[in-house]
Write an enzyme that holds these catalytic residues in place. Sequence first.
Site, mmCIF file in Angstrom:
data_model
loop_
_atom_site.group_PDB
_atom_site.id
_atom_site.type_symbol
_atom_site.label_atom_id
_atom_site.label_comp_id
_atom_site.label_asym_id
_atom_site.label_seq_id
_atom_site.Cartn_x
_atom_site.Cartn_y
_atom_site.Cartn_z
ATOM 1 N N GLY A 157 0.814 -1.219 0.000
ATOM 2 C CA GLY A 157 0.000 0.000 0.000
ATOM 3 C C GLY A 157 0.839 1.257 0.000
ATOM 4 N N THR A 209 0.076 3.930 -2.972
ATOM 5 C CA THR A 209 -0.795 4.900 -3.651
ATOM 6 C C THR A 209 -2.030 5.220 -2.801
ATOM 7 O OG1 THR A 209 -0.125 3.915 -5.745
ATOM 8 C CG2 THR A 209 -2.093 5.309 -5.792
ATOM 9 N N GLU A 220 3.464 1.369 -11.115
ATOM 10 C CA GLU A 220 4.920 1.351 -10.881
ATOM 11 C C GLU A 220 5.598 2.565 -11.504
ATOM 12 O OE1 GLU A 220 6.628 -0.608 -9.074
ATOM 13 O OE2 GLU A 220 5.444 -2.426 -8.817
ATOM 14 N N THR A 273 4.238 6.141 -13.872
ATOM 15 C CA THR A 273 3.665 6.265 -15.224
ATOM 16 C C THR A 273 4.777 6.481 -16.254
ATOM 17 O OG1 THR A 273 3.445 8.668 -15.126
ATOM 18 C CG2 THR A 273 1.584 7.374 -14.252
HETATM 19 P P1 TGC Z 1 13.027 12.297 -4.017
HETATM 20 O O1 TGC Z 1 12.952 13.607 -3.249
HETATM 21 O O2 TGC Z 1 13.735 12.283 -5.326
HETATM 22 O O3 TGC Z 1 13.638 11.165 -3.067
HETATM 23 C C1 TGC Z 1 13.145 10.931 -1.743
HETATM 24 C C2 TGC Z 1 14.026 9.861 -1.104
HETATM 25 O O4 TGC Z 1 13.883 8.626 -1.823
HETATM 26 C C3 TGC Z 1 15.140 8.249 -2.417
HETATM 27 N N1 TGC Z 1 14.826 7.721 -3.753
HETATM 28 C C4 TGC Z 1 14.980 6.438 -4.053
HETATM 29 N N2 TGC Z 1 15.461 5.412 -3.337
HETATM 30 C C5 TGC Z 1 15.482 4.209 -3.924
HETATM 31 N N3 TGC Z 1 15.024 4.017 -5.185
HETATM 32 C C6 TGC Z 1 14.525 5.019 -5.934
HETATM 33 N N4 TGC Z 1 14.047 4.782 -7.158
HETATM 34 C C7 TGC Z 1 14.492 6.307 -5.367
HETATM 35 N N5 TGC Z 1 14.066 7.519 -5.812
HETATM 36 C C8 TGC Z 1 14.281 8.376 -4.800
HETATM 37 C C9 TGC Z 1 15.953 9.526 -2.454
HETATM 38 O O5 TGC Z 1 17.324 9.251 -2.476
HETATM 39 C C10 TGC Z 1 15.517 10.168 -1.154
HETATM 40 O O6 TGC Z 1 16.123 9.429 -0.094
HETATM 41 P P2 TGC Z 1 16.479 10.104 1.335
HETATM 42 O O7 TGC Z 1 16.970 8.962 2.162
HETATM 43 O O8 TGC Z 1 17.507 11.162 1.008
HETATM 44 O O9 TGC Z 1 15.202 10.709 1.851
HETATM 45 O O10 TGC Z 1 11.570 11.779 -4.231
HETATM 46 P P3 TGC Z 1 10.276 12.519 -4.748
HETATM 47 O O11 TGC Z 1 9.273 12.586 -3.655
HETATM 48 O O12 TGC Z 1 10.637 13.827 -5.438
HETATM 49 O O13 TGC Z 1 9.696 11.484 -5.809
HETATM 50 C C11 TGC Z 1 10.316 11.206 -6.961
HETATM 51 C C12 TGC Z 1 9.411 10.327 -7.874
HETATM 52 C C13 TGC Z 1 8.321 11.152 -8.529
HETATM 53 C C14 TGC Z 1 10.345 9.808 -8.940
HETATM 54 C C15 TGC Z 1 8.775 9.163 -7.068
HETATM 55 O O14 TGC Z 1 7.854 9.628 -6.151
HETATM 56 C C16 TGC Z 1 8.092 8.166 -7.960
HETATM 57 O O15 TGC Z 1 8.735 7.233 -8.446
HETATM 58 N N6 TGC Z 1 6.738 8.271 -8.181
HETATM 59 C C17 TGC Z 1 5.961 7.268 -8.876
HETATM 60 C C18 TGC Z 1 5.079 6.522 -7.875
HETATM 61 C C19 TGC Z 1 5.001 5.048 -8.149
HETATM 62 O O16 TGC Z 1 5.759 4.488 -8.920
HETATM 63 N N7 TGC Z 1 4.108 4.379 -7.467
HETATM 64 C C20 TGC Z 1 3.991 2.966 -7.572
HETATM 65 C C21 TGC Z 1 3.056 2.420 -6.534
HETATM 66 S S1 TGC Z 1 3.173 0.674 -6.346
HETATM 67 C C22 TGC Z 1 2.488 0.036 -7.736
HETATM 68 O O17 TGC Z 1 2.138 0.689 -8.654
HETATM 69 C C23 TGC Z 1 2.364 -1.426 -7.741
HETATM 70 S S2 TGC Z 1 1.631 -2.098 -9.141
HETATM 71 C C24 TGC Z 1 1.947 -3.690 -8.746
HETATM 72 C C25 TGC Z 1 1.583 -4.715 -9.724
HETATM 73 O O18 TGC Z 1 0.400 -5.147 -9.741
HETATM 74 O O19 TGC Z 1 2.508 -5.243 -10.418
HETATM 75 P P1 FAD Z 2 -1.737 10.544 -11.284
HETATM 76 O O1 FAD Z 2 -0.512 10.615 -10.442
HETATM 77 O O2 FAD Z 2 -2.913 11.341 -10.882
HETATM 78 O O3 FAD Z 2 -1.325 10.937 -12.776
HETATM 79 C C1 FAD Z 2 -2.295 11.223 -13.791
HETATM 80 C C2 FAD Z 2 -1.540 11.701 -15.053
HETATM 81 O O4 FAD Z 2 -0.758 12.864 -14.726
HETATM 82 C C3 FAD Z 2 -0.545 10.639 -15.548
HETATM 83 O O5 FAD Z 2 -0.534 10.644 -16.951
HETATM 84 C C4 FAD Z 2 0.801 11.126 -15.027
HETATM 85 O O6 FAD Z 2 1.890 10.715 -15.839
HETATM 86 C C5 FAD Z 2 0.600 12.635 -15.087
HETATM 87 N N1 FAD Z 2 1.486 13.332 -14.144
HETATM 88 C C6 FAD Z 2 1.495 13.248 -12.787
HETATM 89 N N2 FAD Z 2 2.481 13.996 -12.287
HETATM 90 C C7 FAD Z 2 3.114 14.569 -13.334
HETATM 91 C C8 FAD Z 2 4.231 15.453 -13.467
HETATM 92 N N3 FAD Z 2 4.940 15.882 -12.403
HETATM 93 N N4 FAD Z 2 4.593 15.855 -14.709
HETATM 94 C C9 FAD Z 2 3.904 15.408 -15.794
HETATM 95 N N5 FAD Z 2 2.846 14.576 -15.744
HETATM 96 C C10 FAD Z 2 2.465 14.160 -14.528
HETATM 97 N N6 FAD Z 2 -0.310 1.267 -6.158
HETATM 98 C C11 FAD Z 2 0.167 0.690 -5.006
HETATM 99 O O7 FAD Z 2 0.637 1.377 -4.099
HETATM 100 N N7 FAD Z 2 0.116 -0.668 -4.840
HETATM 101 C C12 FAD Z 2 -0.393 -1.499 -5.783
HETATM 102 O O8 FAD Z 2 -0.401 -2.725 -5.606
HETATM 103 C C13 FAD Z 2 -0.918 -0.927 -6.983
HETATM 104 N N8 FAD Z 2 -1.510 -1.716 -7.924
HETATM 105 C C14 FAD Z 2 -2.119 -1.144 -8.997
HETATM 106 C C15 FAD Z 2 -2.857 -1.947 -9.874
HETATM 107 C C16 FAD Z 2 -3.521 -1.371 -10.957
HETATM 108 C C17 FAD Z 2 -4.349 -2.229 -11.859
HETATM 109 C C18 FAD Z 2 -3.399 0.016 -11.211
HETATM 110 C C19 FAD Z 2 -4.047 0.657 -12.404
HETATM 111 C C20 FAD Z 2 -2.668 0.827 -10.349
HETATM 112 C C21 FAD Z 2 -2.044 0.257 -9.221
HETATM 113 N N9 FAD Z 2 -1.369 1.061 -8.291
HETATM 114 C C22 FAD Z 2 -0.848 0.496 -7.128
HETATM 115 C C23 FAD Z 2 -1.380 2.512 -8.406
HETATM 116 C C24 FAD Z 2 -0.398 3.083 -9.417
HETATM 117 O O9 FAD Z 2 0.919 3.022 -8.936
HETATM 118 C C25 FAD Z 2 -0.802 4.538 -9.718
HETATM 119 O O10 FAD Z 2 -1.985 4.463 -10.493
HETATM 120 C C26 FAD Z 2 0.274 5.302 -10.450
HETATM 121 O O11 FAD Z 2 1.394 5.541 -9.607
HETATM 122 C C27 FAD Z 2 -0.230 6.657 -10.985
HETATM 123 O O12 FAD Z 2 -0.947 7.347 -10.011
HETATM 124 P P2 FAD Z 2 -2.429 7.931 -10.368
HETATM 125 O O13 FAD Z 2 -3.214 6.855 -10.969
HETATM 126 O O14 FAD Z 2 -2.923 8.576 -9.131
HETATM 127 O O15 FAD Z 2 -2.171 9.017 -11.490
#
Ligand code: TGC
Ligand code: FAD
Length: 385
Positions: free
Chosen positions: A130, A132, A364, A366
Amino acid sequence: MADYFDIESLLSTEQIIVRDAIRGFVDLEVRPRIDSFAQDHQEIPNLMKKLGEIGALGPFIPQSYGGAGLDYIAYGLIMQELEAGDSAVRSAASVQSSLVMYPIYNFGSEAQKRKYLPALASGSLIGAFGLTEPNHGSDPASMETRLTKDGDGFRLNGAKMWITNAPICDVAVVWARDESNQVRGVIVEREMKGFSTPETLNKWSLRASKTGELVFDQVFIPKENVLPDVKSMRGPLSCLNSARYGISWGVIGAAIDCYEVALKYAKERQQFGKPIASFQLQQKKLAEIITEITKAQLLSWRLGVLKNEDKATPQQISMAKRNNVNMALQVAREARQILGAMGIVGDYPIMRHMMNLESVITYEGTHDVHLLITGQDITGISAFE
Ligand code: TGC
Ligand code: FAD
């Protein structure tokens, strides 16, 4: 499976054995029935236990904790084979491995590792991750979920959304800010009072995977369930590195499945008195598809080598995840056209892969977020601040 540049010769005997075992599992357990489960919006029954039996859960976790002790290329190949069957199957394995077992192994206490890892590796416990929230997707650092001190433990309040396997999870690794505003990871158990997991229905994508919310209403978390060894966004983001790496391999499997179906169809389907594979426009599609798949294979293989040497950077992983998912989605779109009307029915897997990949390109991180991570890396300027 398509292997135009003989990647196989770069693999060890162990990696090939693992890959072939997972391929056999997918041929037997996934391909024959995945369409009907996806159409019915149901997951494959007992999937997690079956994945546990074949060693697909936490393959990189040491055997002493129930894992398989394999390297990262073997992990990538497992993801590739599972996603050739369906992204939902790969999702189940990657959440359990990279998002639940990985943080417990890397940031957990010895007692937490002993209590949870073997059961997660066997699939007798199902995990969720958890991060998001309803108001915070791409920007998880702004999370609102809170962990506040209460006696000998903590209270957890807030909600997570879009969580894979939420409705069927036994445990969830959940990220929340504590009273010092530090990001902490906690292990929430199904039976904890105040914890609920409503399902998200009506998805057109990943229909064979359960998705839902994690809702916390004054959930009491004993201090033993807090991960002791991480107190920042580094915790959840390191888990994402591992999962994104696996996805970069996984989507190659989906792309190859689309390619092989389209190639076979193009050679068999006759129009204007000839196989459609004889038309230059269809050959262009197929030739470009295999070229893009090959480039993605080389990218993931090289990333796997770097990962095994502990040298892969998060930015390299972002590039591979972004490139390969986009590649697979474009491949699915092109391959579906080669099948004409047949491309839209469940008798063929392409439309199902295409719809799944619309989630994979969003979760994971976008497509846009990963581009900005590369942008930050090469310019030194963050577009997020
Ligand atoms: P930022 O200020 O750059 O960094 C904060 C702290 O985090 C460290 N850090 C990392 N550490 C390890 N790996 C990375 N990739 C890291 N990126 C940053 C950084 O060094 C710092 O550490 P510390 O100790 O100095 O505090 O972070 P930010 O808040 O500006 O965020 C950067 C950004 C936008 C790239 C990050 O928030 C991001 O990747 N956002 C995307 C969110 C996302 O990917 N959510 C995924 C949710 S889980 C999911 O989708 C599961 S789907 C599962 C499935 O069904 O397969
Ligand atoms: P938003 O963040 O609202 O983004 C909407 C649009 O705005 C996107 O096109 C994005 O690229 C764009 N955008 C956002 N910020 C910027 C920026 N700074 N500059 C330019 N464009 C921007 N999350 C978990 O934690 N655990 C899970 O197990 C998990 N499983 C998932 C399973 C499914 C089927 C799906 C669909 C999602 C899952 N997620 C999970 C959530 C997923 O990680 C989020 O959907 C994803 O990180 C994007 O967040 P959002 O949907 O809120 O989109």
